[in-house]
Design a protein around this motif. Structure first.
Motif, short mmCIF file in Angstrom:
data_model
loop_
_atom_site.label_atom_id
_atom_site.label_comp_id
_atom_site.label_asym_id
_atom_site.label_seq_id
_atom_site.Cartn_x
_atom_site.Cartn_y
_atom_site.Cartn_z
N LEU A 137 0.61 -1.13 -0.06
CA LEU A 137 0.03 -0.02 -0.23
C LEU A 137 1.07 1.12 0.04
N ALA A 138 2.11 1.07 0.74
CA ALA A 138 2.80 2.44 0.89
C ALA A 138 3.43 2.72 -0.65
N GLY A 139 3.60 1.51 -1.26
CA GLY A 139 4.10 1.71 -2.82
C GLY A 139 3.10 2.38 -3.49
N LEU A 140 1.89 1.95 -3.32
CA LEU A 140 0.74 2.31 -4.15
C LEU A 140 0.77 3.67 -4.00
N LYS A 141 0.74 4.00 -2.90
CA LYS A 141 0.22 5.63 -2.71
C LYS A 141 1.41 6.51 -3.62
N LYS A 142 2.78 5.87 -3.42
CA LYS A 142 3.79 6.49 -4.06
C LYS A 142 3.59 6.86 -5.63
N THR A 143 2.98 5.52 -6.11
CA THR A 143 2.76 5.41 -7.71
C THR A 143 1.55 6.31 -8.00
N ALA A 144 0.53 6.12 -6.89
CA ALA A 144 -0.61 7.36 -7.04
C ALA A 144 -0.08 8.52 -7.23
N ALA A 145 0.85 8.91 -6.36
CA ALA A 145 1.13 10.45 -6.34
C ALA A 145 2.00 10.90 -7.73
N ALA A 146 2.71 9.89 -8.43
CA ALA A 146 3.11 10.12 -9.57
C ALA A 146 2.22 10.08 -10.88
N PHE A 147 1.06 10.06 -10.36
CA PHE A 147 0.01 10.07 -11.61
C PHE A 147 -0.29 11.53 -12.28
N PRO A 148 -0.26 11.74 -13.59
CA PRO A 148 -0.34 12.84 -13.72
C PRO A 148 -2.14 13.39 -13.94
N GLY A 149 -2.38 14.70 -14.13
CA GLY A 149 -3.40 15.18 -14.22
C GLY A 149 -4.59 15.21 -13.13
N ALA B 12 7.53 -8.85 -2.16
CA ALA B 12 8.26 -8.84 -3.43
C ALA B 12 7.30 -8.52 -4.63
N PRO B 13 7.78 -7.85 -5.46
CA PRO B 13 6.67 -7.58 -6.65
C PRO B 13 6.29 -8.83 -7.40
N VAL B 14 5.10 -9.10 -7.59
CA VAL B 14 4.42 -10.09 -8.23
C VAL B 14 4.36 -10.14 -9.70
N VAL B 36 -3.65 -4.29 -9.00
CA VAL B 36 -3.88 -5.62 -9.23
C VAL B 36 -3.02 -6.47 -8.28
N ASP B 37 -1.79 -6.20 -8.27
CA ASP B 37 -1.07 -6.92 -7.42
C ASP B 37 -1.37 -7.08 -5.97
N PHE B 38 -1.85 -5.83 -5.60
CA PHE B 38 -2.28 -6.10 -4.15
C PHE B 38 -3.45 -6.62 -4.09
N LYS B 50 -8.11 -15.75 -8.26
CA LYS B 50 -7.16 -14.60 -8.59
C LYS B 50 -7.62 -13.76 -9.86
N SER B 51 -8.01 -14.32 -10.51
CA SER B 51 -8.60 -13.52 -11.78
C SER B 51 -9.49 -12.50 -11.53
N VAL B 52 -10.47 -13.15 -10.75
CA VAL B 52 -11.44 -11.97 -10.12
C VAL B 52 -10.84 -10.83 -9.46
N ALA B 53 -9.94 -11.05 -8.60
CA ALA B 53 -9.23 -10.03 -7.91
C ALA B 53 -8.62 -9.02 -8.82
#
Lengths: 185, 185
Positions: A137-149, B12-14, B36-38, B50-53
DNA sequence: CGCTGACTTCATTTTGAATTGAACAAAGTC
DNA sequence: GACTTTGTTCAATTCAAAATGAAGTCAGCG
């Protein structure tokens, strides 16, 4: 081979054909079957293979310690599966090994300290999952923050919501542990 | 095809190869992958394929509603799988359908009322399990009581212990529900 | 030390759940 | 009303997890 969904049909007897009678008293076999079914049904939720649950069931259902061979006969699995299953159960601390002196064979009896089992379950399966989720989730937040627009805001919002729930779940675990500890035995 | 155990390797990134880029901005694809990984990682615990997720992940990660076709392209599943997955997600109440007027295709957006999702999860997966277990345990007790000889006492004892834990777990659920409800949003 | 009995290991096989895809609606469009 | 576009269903296939079983290990025995 009726595709019986074990979830929908509440408490319908499963009789997976797992427990083989072998000249034992009916009451004993009945009891064993019922116990095995109980654990097998819970297997998925607990995250163990059904065969392992079945083996534990056999051990749990026997008033006297059982041997490797006993188990293999009763569940009708191959030696390999029994060995594997017993290893898992030992690692989980679900069994006690009783060394009978005059015999070379090891005997097994359930470790009735279910509290430890529960605790392990919580820690291994839930805690681990939540911890890993936290990192993600922490990673997710970072990635989201890099989202443009302008969409960024919405996405950060969603991630935040996810995080809130995640945090709640994490907060719940210690409470559960404590609660389960109370009025022990 | 390194047999990476998703449990042992924390966070680890999936990259299940699930999310296909298609001329979209990197940030968007990155975010989608991570989301999606999350969800895929949580799938097993939540009891969905997993496909549903993954499908839910795609919907969740998109700031704008996505169409059936969008999903199929992004997760790279067959139409059949997407249809099936969407049905499950709809039944779970995980998605909202947004009918865009001038277009025939239905669009999907995540239902962000995660509270309901959680509640449903608890009720469907946990409550059901525990209820069925309760019935089984009652039967177990009966069977144990029919057990002959001095072993009966020990077996009844064991069943009782099982029942105690079961009751505790059952008592915990309403508490969890209440707790999760608090400070909602 | 060679044997036997009691497991363990792991490459192969099986099984059952997930996935596909082709045939089948349903709802427009021209 | 033929055609296209969008999605559903379900028998057949695929695939990964579980189970097998043959070969290997180890501890005691004679």
């Amino acid at each position: 081979m009726l595709g019986m969904s074990s979830v929908t049909a509440a408490a319908a007897p499963v009789d997976s054909g797992l427990v083989r009678a072998a000249g034992r008293a009916v009451a004993q076999v009945d009891f064993e079957s019922a116990v095995v079914d109980f654990f097998v049904e819970a297997a998925d939720l607990l995250g163990v293979p059904k065969s392992v649950a079945a083996i534990y069931g056999v051990v749990f259902a026997s008033p006297v310690p059982v041997s490797f061979a006993d188990i293999a006969v009763r569940v009708n699995f191959s030696k390999g599966s029994v060995s594997q299953g017993l290893r898992i159960l030992r690692e989980m601390g679900a069994l006690k090994e009783v060394s009978i002196e005059a015999d070379r064979a090891e005997l097994f009896t359930p470790d009735l300290e279910l509290r430890q089992l529960m605790q392990r379950f919580i820690e291994q399966r839930l805690q681990r999952q939540l911890d890993s989720g936290r990192v993600r989730l922490a990673g997710l937040k970072k990635t989201a923050a890099a989202f443009p627009g302008p969409a960024q805001k919405e996405l950060l919002q969603r991630v935040k919501k996810l995080q809130q729930w995640h945090d709640k779940a994490r907060a719940l675990l210690p409470m559960a542990k404590t609660f389960l500890k109370l009025s022990g035995r």
